[in-house]
Design an enzyme around this catalytic site. Structure first.
Site, PDB file in Angstrom:
ATOM      1  N   GLU A 188      -1.223   5.579  -0.975  1.00  0.00           N
ATOM      2  CA  GLU A 188      -0.526   5.779   0.307  1.00  0.00           C
ATOM      3  C   GLU A 188       0.896   6.303   0.106  1.00  0.00           C
ATOM      4  OE1 GLU A 188      -0.688   2.146   2.546  1.00  0.00           O
ATOM      5  OE2 GLU A 188      -2.708   2.543   3.303  1.00  0.00           O
ATOM      6  N   GLU A 291      -9.672   3.670   3.083  1.00  0.00           N
ATOM      7  CA  GLU A 291      -9.202   2.350   3.496  1.00  0.00           C
ATOM      8  C   GLU A 291      -9.097   2.281   5.011  1.00  0.00           C
ATOM      9  OE1 GLU A 291      -5.810   0.720   1.387  1.00  0.00           O
ATOM     10  OE2 GLU A 291      -5.052  -0.164   3.238  1.00  0.00           O
TER      11      GLU A 291
END
Length: 561
Positions: A188, A291
């Site tokens: 991320e 995710e």
């Protein structure tokens, strides 16, 4: 982001018959309206194990980059992600992986090897959990994502992550060109701690990090699928679509949480994650949801299963693979296992229904392609239509709630709403849990909404939303707001606005009153509607209300210049 294609009755009947022929170990809830509202939730025809799907490849299917199997047919991966292996290493065990593969019907597991946060950078021994996990995945016929899990700092080029090339070189040497393995190069990227910006320049930094690793793997003869994250916590695959990495077998990740990230039917809204996915698909790159969670992005509050249905329907329809976060027993809503559940399910290789959280039960059903009926939740009474709304604002002088009630997506439903003394009284705020008074975490509080019931509130040129807050004693109250119009449906509030005890003034009759004011800076959707001359009519108003007292009342809710 939602385009639905209805299946024929015969096709649906065949799917149901196939499902019933393989009875799951855990009992399943009855079929609900979800199967008709979201026709792509049921079935798992493209969910193939590595023994069937073989080596993964990204191919062009009807103009869209699509994950495909060794024969060139579409394949979808569905499964679970571990939480940080430095915190939950016990989940890497043979019985857990067997449970996922056999009882859950998953065909992929993601191994989240955090680099910072006491992970690999300071504790390189965590790499052994990744190696063990790869071995268990191969033994249980699962694809496995080796996740270089970076969060803080937010720039993958930071010195904390300097071991990336060495790590991927070592894993690819241990498992050369192995069909089971997928490499996720950066979890991320984000703006934290001198991180990357949420724009094309930020993506350029991510690309400059990822490209040498892609080249390293390819030069060694590894044709494995590679997944690369994007800025703003992997919510911007659209940026990658405008400047992709030069590699045919690379996809780009998207991360979302159903309580935080709403759906979208367009590809032009750069503030919406699903819109960014639509843009990426239509502009020539493949997307993989490595995710996602059923809660808010914090991991708590919820689960928001109806919103998860909308997201999974979109992903399944577009053959986008998805992985739920997370397979652990951390005490949070997003976890699949209850906090008392052992991460090793035992020799029977099954976690019982009681050992799963509500989120875990839901995700297991969705991986298998089965319907899931959420337990009945208390539904508030339908708000009473106003008798007189001619004032153009909510004054509650007609004795009704003037359309206000608990919103269907409110995480708290036990608050009672009624007209008392010509004001909107909210009872049970504190005892029901609506007590978060911080600026940013208003999502955990009671959510109200009020359709205008055929009346119009034109707010063009207005700059403030004001309301009276009335309480039996001085208190603390926070409120965030989202006005909605026909075309401007949702923009997250920037913050909640708070009135404190010292702002309350004694009133005749023994109550206390404070005035709360919400500005453009607090509510972006307010600004959008109030400055749009072609669509400045408010059709609904959402309020997120938190209070340190159990009972407060709102009155004279109005937009002013």
């Amino acid at each position: 982001m939602l385009k639905t294609v209805k299946r024929s009755c015969m096709s649906l009947a065949l799917i149901i018959a196939m499902v019933l022929s393989i009875l799951p170990i855990l009992p399943q809830a009855s079929v609900t309206a979800a199967s008709s509202d979201y026709p792509h939730l049921i079935g798992n025809a493209n969910v193939k194990k590595p023994s069937v799907g073989g080596k993964l490849q990204v191919l062009n299917k009807n103009g869209v980059k699509t994950l495909s199997d060794k024969d060139g047919n579409p394949i979808q991966l569905r499964g679970m992600s571990t939480h940080g292996l430095q915190w939950f290493p016990e989940v890497v065990n043979a019985n857990a992986f067997a449970a996922l593969s056999n009882d859950w019907g998953a065909n992929v597991i993601r191994l989240a090897m955090y680099v910072g946060e006491d992970g690999y950078a300071t504790n390189p021994a965590v790499k052994q959990s990744v190696i063990n996990g790869i071995n268990y995945a191969i033994a249980n016929d699962l694809y496995v994502i080796v996740d270089w899990h970076m969060i803080n700092p937010g720039n993958p080029n930071d010195s904390v992550y300097s071991g990336a090339q060495s790590f991927f070189n070592e894993i690819s040497s241990l498992y050369p060109n192995n069909k089971n393995i997928i490499y996720e190069l950066c979890n991320e990227p984000n703006g934290e701690n001198n991180g990357v910006s949420n724009d094309a320049a930020g993506w350029a930094q991510v690309k400059s990090y990822a490209t040498p690793i892609v080249e390293l793997l390819r030069k060694k003869g590894n044709d494995n699928l590679i997944i690369v994250g994007s800025p703003f916590w992997s919510q911007r695959p659209d940026l990658a679509a405008d400047n992709p990495i030069n590699d045919l077998n690379t996809m780009y990740s998207v991360h979302f949480y159903s309580g935080t990230n709403p759906v979208s039917n367009v590809e032009t809204d750069r503030n919406n994650v699903m819109s960014n996915v639509r843009y990426a698909l239509s502009h020539g790159v493949g997307v993989f949801a490595t995710e996602w969670g059923t809660s808010l992005s914090t991991g708590n509050t919820g689960p928001y299963l109806a919103k998860a249905d909308a997201w999974l329907n979109f992903l399944n329809q577009n053959n986008i693979s998805w992985i739920n976060f997370s397979l652990c027993n951390k005490d949070e809503v997003a976890s699949a296992l209850n906090s008392s559940t052992n991460l090793n399910p035992g020799s029977d290789k099954v976690w019982s229904e009681n050992e799963l959280t509500k989120s875990g039960q839901y995700v297991r059903a969705r991986i298998k392609g089965l319907d899931y009926a959420t337990p009945e939740e208390p539904q508030p009474n339908k708000p009473t239509p106003p008798l007189d709304f001619s004032s153009g604002f909510w004054d509650f002088n007609d004795g009704t709630t003037q359309g206000f009630g608990i919103n269907a997506d409110s995480p708290i439903t036990a608050v009672q709403i009624e007209n008392v003394n010509k004001a909107l009284q909210l009872r049970g705020l504190k005892t029901s849990g609506s007590i978060d008074l911080s600026e940013g975490n208003f999502w955990a509080n009671a959510r109200l909404s009020a359709d205008v019931w055929g009346y119009s509130i034109n707010i063009y040129g207005h700059t403030k939303l004001t309301m009276d807050v009335i309480s039996p004693t001085p208190t603390n109250v926070s409120i965030a707001a989202i006005p909605q119009s026909n075309s401007h449906g949702w923009e997250n509030p920037t913050r909640a606005v708070r009135v404190s005890t010292n702002q309350f003034v004694a009133q005749p009759g023994g109550t206390y009153k404070a005035t709360l004011t919400i500005s453009f800076n607090d509510s972006p959707n307010f600004k959008i509607i109030a400055t749009d001359s072609s669509d400045s009519i408010v059709r609904n108003l959402l309020l997120f209300v938190g209070s340190s007292s159990d009972n407060v009342s709102l009155d004279n809710i109005k937009f002013v210049k």
